[in-house]
Design an enzyme around this catalytic site. Structure first.
Site, PDB file in Angstrom:
ATOM      1  N   ARG A 233       0.848  -1.186   0.000  1.00 10.98           N
ATOM      2  CA  ARG A 233       0.000   0.000   0.000  1.00 10.98           C
ATOM      3  C   ARG A 233       0.882   1.234   0.000  1.00 10.98           C
ATOM      4  NH1 ARG A 233      -3.457  -2.741  -1.643  1.00 10.98           N
ATOM      5  NH2 ARG A 233      -5.549  -3.126  -0.805  1.00 10.98           N
ATOM      6  N   GLU A 262      -4.219   7.777  -5.888  1.00 13.58           N
ATOM      7  CA  GLU A 262      -4.085   7.147  -7.198  1.00 13.58           C
ATOM      8  C   GLU A 262      -5.055   7.763  -8.206  1.00 13.58           C
ATOM      9  OE1 GLU A 262      -4.434   2.901  -6.480  1.00 13.58           O
ATOM     10  OE2 GLU A 262      -2.400   2.847  -5.669  1.00 13.58           O
ATOM     11  N   HIS A 281      -0.531   0.425 -10.052  1.00 12.24           N
ATOM     12  CA  HIS A 281      -1.247  -0.483  -9.143  1.00 12.24           C
ATOM     13  C   HIS A 281      -1.787  -1.685  -9.915  1.00 12.24           C
ATOM     14  CE1 HIS A 281      -3.294  -0.538  -4.984  1.00 12.24           C
ATOM     15  NE2 HIS A 281      -3.138  -1.774  -5.420  1.00 12.24           N
TER      16      HIS A 281
END
Length: 321
Positions: A233, A262, A281
């Site tokens: 994370r 993000e 990601h």
């Protein structure tokens, strides 16, 4: 008709999952309105039966007015963005999909290890920009990989790494000692791991307990020239400290797949460093993994609608109290 809300951009799109949802006759509603902080969940939650969570948090506020809701299910593994106590208080089971994407994430970690060891992204840019910058890298065989978090992903990564001759050490307060013994993995405190590893790969949950776990102090304990991978994370790593360590040369490289925000704010100096690699990601983004995750979610929805408790329910014990 059963109404399923989702804030996950990938749920219901891959492999056999769309057909399964169609067979069930569910109404899948995507809450992907970028102009709204919750993607539009609050506009749809009143008559929703199921909420499938992506990266948009599911909080106590999310549940306000969710009188028909029967469960909150994570399309993935990490549930740090789901307020489980609030869900429990509302009588809602919370489920996730453990191990479904473990191999996908582990394979990306291996790819990033090779990319940093051999400067693959930099070589690509060199050739396509008309240059011919041949950088001398290193071989992974014989190096030490420190895995922070020896769970499903960490174990998969360990197997991959050992297979190419890498020595693995790990840190995990709940480590599977039988697995560690079987694969000759030394379990160490984080400080000792950082001082021993040539590469450090993070595979832990986010949240306040692990916030800025990798910071100026812990980076200072890493071997000079060692390299860092964050597939966990964004909040686990202090990007300011990473940028400083890259600039000083104490860190030889970094590969990052997860960010606090993000998409991230790329004006941060870490994004301009030549020894930093970034992916969007995408650790779990393989056809196989996304299908596996989706099928698990569909299975759990069906179980809940039939009045059962999924085996992957995280708060089953609390709901029984």
């Amino acid at each position: 008709m059963v109404k399923v809300l989702t804030t996950s951009p990938g749920f219901g799109k891959h492999g056999r999952v769309p057909d399964r949802i169609a067979e069930m006759g569910w109404d899948l509603v995507r809450c992907d309105d970028a102009s709204k902080p919750d993607g539009g969940v609050s506009d749809q939650i009143a008559d929703a039966d199921i909420l499938v969570v992506g990266l948009v948090p599911a909080t106590a506020e999310t549940l306000v007015g969710a009188d028909n809701l029967k469960a909150v299910i994570k399309h993935g593994v990490g549930v740090d963005n789901i307020d489980i106590p609030a869900c429990t208080a509302a009588g809602l089971p919370v489920c996730n999909t453990p191990a479904a994407n473990a191999n996908a994430v582990a394979e990306l970690a291996m790819g990033l290890l090779y990319a940093m060891a051999r400067f693959i992204p930099q070589g690509h840019v060199s050739v396509t920009s008309g240059k011919w910058d041949r950088r001398v890298g290193t071989e992974l065989s014989g190096k030490v990989l420190g895995i922070v978090g020896l769970g499903n992903i960490g174990k998969k990564l360990a197997r991959h790494a050992i297979g190419v001759g890498i020595k693995v050490v790990a840190t995990d307060p709940y480590a599977d000692m039988d697995f560690a013994k079987e694969h000759d993995i030394e379990i160490l405190p984080l400080e000792d791991l950082l001082g021993k590893a040539d590469y450090v790969s993070l595979h832990i949950f986010g949240g306040k307990d692990n916030a800025a776990l990798i910071n100026r102090e812990t980076i200072a304990k890493m071997k000079p020239g060692s390299k860092l991978i964050n597939l966990a994370r964004g909040e686990v790593v202090d990007l300011d400290a990473v940028a400083e360590a890259l600039e000083s040369g104490h860190l030889g490289g970094v590969a990052i797949d997860a960010y606090v925000t993000e998409p991230p704010e790329t004006s941060h100096p870490v994004f301009g460093h030549p020894n930093a690699i970034f992916t969007p990601h995408s650790g779990a983004d393989t056809k196989e993994a996304v299908e596996n995750v989706g099928l698990m979610v569909v299975e759990d929805i069906a179980t809940i609608l039939d009045g059962g408790t999924p085996k992957r329910c995280l708060n089953a014990a609390e709901l029984k109290k």
